[in-house]
Enzyme design. Structure first.
Site, mmCIF file in Angstrom:
data_model
loop_
_atom_site.group_PDB
_atom_site.id
_atom_site.type_symbol
_atom_site.label_atom_id
_atom_site.label_comp_id
_atom_site.label_asym_id
_atom_site.label_seq_id
_atom_site.Cartn_x
_atom_site.Cartn_y
_atom_site.Cartn_z
ATOM 1 N N GLY A 12 6.578 -6.314 -0.372
ATOM 2 C CA GLY A 12 5.813 -6.300 0.875
ATOM 3 C C GLY A 12 6.698 -6.665 2.044
ATOM 4 N N SER A 13 6.086 -7.195 3.077
ATOM 5 C CA SER A 13 6.822 -7.499 4.304
ATOM 6 C C SER A 13 7.610 -8.800 4.174
ATOM 7 C CB SER A 13 5.834 -7.619 5.462
ATOM 8 O OG SER A 13 4.954 -8.686 5.204
ATOM 9 N N GLU A 25 -5.048 -4.609 -0.448
ATOM 10 C CA GLU A 25 -6.457 -4.473 -0.088
ATOM 11 C C GLU A 25 -6.794 -3.111 0.535
ATOM 12 O OE1 GLU A 25 -4.226 -6.799 0.655
ATOM 13 O OE2 GLU A 25 -4.656 -7.848 2.534
ATOM 14 N N LYS A 56 -2.112 -8.047 -8.270
ATOM 15 C CA LYS A 56 -3.020 -7.869 -7.126
ATOM 16 C C LYS A 56 -2.600 -6.630 -6.351
ATOM 17 C CE LYS A 56 -3.063 -9.418 -2.892
ATOM 18 N NZ LYS A 56 -3.551 -8.201 -2.182
ATOM 19 N N TRP A 68 0.800 -1.224 0.000
ATOM 20 C CA TRP A 68 0.000 0.000 0.000
ATOM 21 C C TRP A 68 0.830 1.270 0.000
ATOM 22 C CZ3 TRP A 68 1.829 2.397 4.213
ATOM 23 C CH2 TRP A 68 2.339 1.591 5.249
ATOM 24 N N GLU A 95 10.726 -8.152 -2.922
ATOM 25 C CA GLU A 95 11.265 -6.868 -2.436
ATOM 26 C C GLU A 95 10.656 -6.653 -1.073
ATOM 27 O OE1 GLU A 95 13.396 -4.997 -4.066
ATOM 28 O OE2 GLU A 95 13.377 -6.485 -5.651
ATOM 29 N N LEU A 96 11.449 -6.824 -0.021
ATOM 30 C CA LEU A 96 10.842 -6.914 1.308
ATOM 31 C C LEU A 96 11.245 -5.740 2.210
ATOM 32 C CD1 LEU A 96 11.267 -10.775 1.596
ATOM 33 C CD2 LEU A 96 9.315 -9.482 0.695
ATOM 34 N N CYS A 138 10.260 1.498 2.565
ATOM 35 C CA CYS A 138 11.168 0.388 2.877
ATOM 36 C C CYS A 138 12.621 0.825 2.990
ATOM 37 C CB CYS A 138 11.022 -0.701 1.818
ATOM 38 S SG CYS A 138 11.322 -0.097 0.152
ATOM 39 N N GLU A 170 11.534 -3.402 12.071
ATOM 40 C CA GLU A 170 11.171 -2.411 11.057
ATOM 41 C C GLU A 170 10.158 -1.442 11.666
ATOM 42 O OE1 GLU A 170 9.043 -3.568 7.448
ATOM 43 O OE2 GLU A 170 10.411 -2.315 6.291
HETATM 44 P P1 NAD Z 1 2.323 -7.193 3.382
HETATM 45 O O1 NAD Z 1 3.433 -8.099 3.171
HETATM 46 O O2 NAD Z 1 1.397 -7.435 4.487
HETATM 47 O O3 NAD Z 1 1.432 -7.044 2.074
HETATM 48 C C1 NAD Z 1 2.000 -6.786 0.815
HETATM 49 C C2 NAD Z 1 1.179 -7.466 -0.257
HETATM 50 O O4 NAD Z 1 1.309 -8.880 -0.130
HETATM 51 C C3 NAD Z 1 -0.314 -7.170 -0.145
HETATM 52 O O5 NAD Z 1 -0.851 -7.063 -1.446
HETATM 53 C C4 NAD Z 1 -0.847 -8.404 0.557
HETATM 54 O O6 NAD Z 1 -2.205 -8.630 0.292
HETATM 55 C C5 NAD Z 1 0.029 -9.480 -0.044
HETATM 56 N N1 NAD Z 1 0.151 -10.694 0.762
HETATM 57 C C6 NAD Z 1 0.256 -10.784 2.094
HETATM 58 N N2 NAD Z 1 0.384 -12.068 2.462
HETATM 59 C C7 NAD Z 1 0.352 -12.816 1.330
HETATM 60 C C8 NAD Z 1 0.443 -14.217 1.053
HETATM 61 N N3 NAD Z 1 0.596 -15.110 2.021
HETATM 62 N N4 NAD Z 1 0.383 -14.623 -0.223
HETATM 63 C C9 NAD Z 1 0.251 -13.729 -1.215
HETATM 64 N N5 NAD Z 1 0.145 -12.400 -1.018
HETATM 65 C C10 NAD Z 1 0.214 -11.941 0.247
HETATM 66 O O7 NAD Z 1 3.070 -5.792 3.489
HETATM 67 P P2 NAD Z 1 2.644 -4.495 4.217
HETATM 68 O O8 NAD Z 1 3.041 -4.641 5.636
HETATM 69 O O9 NAD Z 1 1.276 -4.120 3.890
HETATM 70 O O10 NAD Z 1 3.633 -3.481 3.453
HETATM 71 C C11 NAD Z 1 4.716 -2.945 4.019
HETATM 72 C C12 NAD Z 1 5.955 -3.803 3.827
HETATM 73 O O11 NAD Z 1 6.373 -3.732 2.483
HETATM 74 C C13 NAD Z 1 7.104 -3.303 4.647
HETATM 75 O O12 NAD Z 1 7.782 -4.358 5.247
HETATM 76 C C14 NAD Z 1 7.990 -2.630 3.608
HETATM 77 O O13 NAD Z 1 9.329 -2.530 3.962
HETATM 78 C C15 NAD Z 1 7.766 -3.486 2.420
HETATM 79 N N6 NAD Z 1 8.112 -2.764 1.203
HETATM 80 C C16 NAD Z 1 9.246 -3.130 0.534
HETATM 81 C C17 NAD Z 1 9.633 -2.453 -0.602
HETATM 82 C C18 NAD Z 1 10.866 -2.858 -1.343
HETATM 83 O O14 NAD Z 1 11.014 -2.429 -2.483
HETATM 84 N N7 NAD Z 1 11.765 -3.639 -0.774
HETATM 85 C C19 NAD Z 1 8.853 -1.394 -1.086
HETATM 86 C C20 NAD Z 1 7.707 -1.057 -0.395
HETATM 87 C C21 NAD Z 1 7.340 -1.757 0.745
#
Ligand code: NAD
Length: 480
Positions: free
Chosen positions: A227-228, A176, A173, A149, A249-250, A283, A384
């Site tokens: 994501g995370s 949400e 995707k 997001w 990319e976490l 991130c 984080e």
């Molecule tokens: P999140 O991991 O909870 O969600 C990210 C995405 O993954 C969402 O679309 C979510 O619906 C999906 N998702 C979650 N669990 C899943 C699963 N089991 N299977 C498939 N899809 C799944 O992340 P968040 O906490 O909402 O976002 C913030 C995180 O994103 C932070 O940790 C941040 O550092 C990281 N981030 C990393 C970068 C990068 O480039 N390294 C950039 C932006 C954000």
């Protein structure tokens, strides 16, 4: 403004068949729109259409594919203002930052076209006469792209554009919490006739249901997710059964190191900017500020002063520097990390709580906060921290600070401020991070390679290496 809520499935714009979900404006907690998520059948239809669409697209000559991407970049630019407005509304991102993100949305798209136009394959010799080995780049087929997001617009094209450039189809995707930016881009794609129906699909829905279904589908060939780290690990586990390639990319825990010979004004300005962009929800944000003991006192005074003067206000206002946190849950996480650190002895130098009172009656507002007297083990230094909270600590010499900076499970970005060339060289050698920034902060350049070490990722995005991740390598033994 009326928000577009249709998903793009198999060439058709329509609501998902899953349940409705409210999209909140984090600045005032009003409901911006209601979006019907995808359900399993929608996922199957999208993935099925993508499977049927990609081969013809992959056979389309590279210059034609590149031209389609350039045209898409132009169309996105025509919708620049509206896309920025959506970002402000659904993320609470200050309008000036939102405009910069739309610049990225457009830039990733046109840059993917440039990368495609200059890409090469390889021919190697073998031990035999009249024989060559060709290493050819072939698309994977259907790419499942999953985004978070915090950059819900730029991350769409950061994945979509190179995936399409390489000849793949995409099922993306959106997160949400923030689906509206991706759905607006979906409408622009659908209205353009640039791509065959089914080549681009945009879904919304929870990670646990729609995200997992995409990862586990036997018809998706590559997963790229931002994501995370926790979700990244769950995706890796789900992909293992089919040995499906995954690019992740976490999270990050970037150190920001100020050496004794740093330009202090620049270091303070950049440390503040890097920590507070997007309300600290980045991130690559400065998450641990390490200052040499000779500068510590003056750095902290200036830093606290700068943070006290940040404008936390309505994100639609051009003077605003910090908007609200994206959600109540995200605000609670920041507060919890801070409170656990304060209980362990950290000292709040400014801020330290949610904001209330005039202008902040509704919404997820957090006061920009600086904390001193921290140890490396405290939550603000070790977990984080996606919020406007800066822990500042002191160090004596390079080897010590490098070891402390590296003592994290993350390895995305690191910052070093110095005017000493040998320190700059040592930094790039000693810091175990995928990105080392010397005397400058992010955002990343489209032609860089954004990839984390350790639990910050696998694979990577951007530039020629990023594009390369969307190709399988096929070896052809050619005897003639
Ligand atoms: P999140 O991991 O909870 O969600 C990210 C995405 O993954 C969402 O679309 C979510 O619906 C999906 N998702 C979650 N669990 C899943 C699963 N089991 N299977 C498939 N899809 C799944 O992340 P968040 O906490 O909402 O976002 C913030 C995180 O994103 C932070 O940790 C941040 O550092 C990281 N981030 C990393 C970068 C990068 O480039 N390294 C950039 C932006 C954000």
């Amino acid at each position: 403004m009326t928000y577009l809520t249709d998903l793009l499935i198999a060439g058709e714009l329509r609501p998902g068949r899953g349940g409705p979900r409210d999209v909140e404006n984090p600045a005032d907690e009003s409901v911006l729109a209601q979006v019907n998520d995808a359900d399993e059948q929608d996922v199957e239809e999208a993935v099925g259409a993508a499977s049927r669409a990609w081969r013809a697209w992959a056979r389309t000559p590279e210059p034609e594919r590149a031209a389609a991407l350039r045209r898409l970049a132009d169309l996105l630019a025509e919708h620049r203002e509206e896309l920025a407005e959506i970002l402000v509304a659904e993320v609470g991102k200050p309008v000036v930052e939102a405009e910069a993100e739309i610049g990225g949305t457009i830039g990733f798209t046109s840059h993917a076209a440039s990368l495609l136009e200059t890409r090469t394959d390889e021919i190697r010799y073998t031990g035999n006469r009249n024989e060559e080995i060709w290493t050819r780049r072939r698309p994977y087929g259907v790419v499942a792209a999953i985004i978070p997001w915090n950059f819900p617009s730029a991350l769409v094209t950061r994945k979509l554009a190179p995936a399409l450039a390489a000849g793949n189809a995409v099922v993306l995707k959106a997160d949400e919490k923030t689906p509206l930016s991706a759905l607006a881009i979906a409408r622009i794609v659908a209205g353009s006739d640039l791509f065959p129906p089914g080549l681009v699909n945009v879904l919304t829905g929870a990670g646990e249901s729609v995200g997992r279904a995409l990862v586990r589908s036997s018809a998706t060939d590559l997963v790229t997710m931002t994501g995370s780290s926790a979700a990244g690990k769950a995706i890796l586990a789900d992909a293992a059964d089919q040995v499906k390639p995954v690019s992740l990319e976490l999270g990050g825990k970037a150190p920001f190191i100020v050496m004794p010979d740093a330009d202090l004004d620049l270091a303070v300005r950049d440390a503040v900017a890097s920590r507070h962009m997007n309300c600290g929800q980045v991130c690559i944000a400065n998450e641990r500020t390490f200052v040499h003991e000779s500068l510590y006192q003056s750095f902290v005074e200036r830093y606290v002063d700068a943070v006290s003067n940040l404008v936390v206000a309505d994100p639609r206002d051009r003077a605003t520097q910090i908007g609200p946190k994206v959600s109540g849950a995200e605000l609670d996480k920041t507060l919890d990390s801070l409170q656990r650190s304060v209980s362990a002895g950290a000292k709040v130098l400014v801020g330290g709580s949610r904001l209330g009172g005039h202008g902040y009656e509704k919404g997820h507002w957090f006061a920009p906060t600086v904390v001193g007297d921290v140890t490396d083990a405290m939550p603000v230094m070790s977990e984080e921290l996606f919020g406007p909270v800066t822990p500042v600590t002191v160090f004596d010499e390079w080897d010590e600070v490098a070891a402390r900076a590296n003592a994290t499970r993350y390895g995305l970005s690191a910052y070093v401020y110095t005017s000493d060339l040998s320190v700059a060289m040592a930094a790039s050698r000693d810091l175990s991070f995928g990105e080392v920034y010397i005397n400058r902060i992010g955002p990343e350049e489209v032609n860089g390679f954004h990839a984390g070490f350790h639990e910050s990722g696998l694979g990577g995005d951007d530039g020629a290496h990023g594009l390369d991740g969307y190709f399988r390598k096929q070896t052809v033994y050619m005897r003639y």
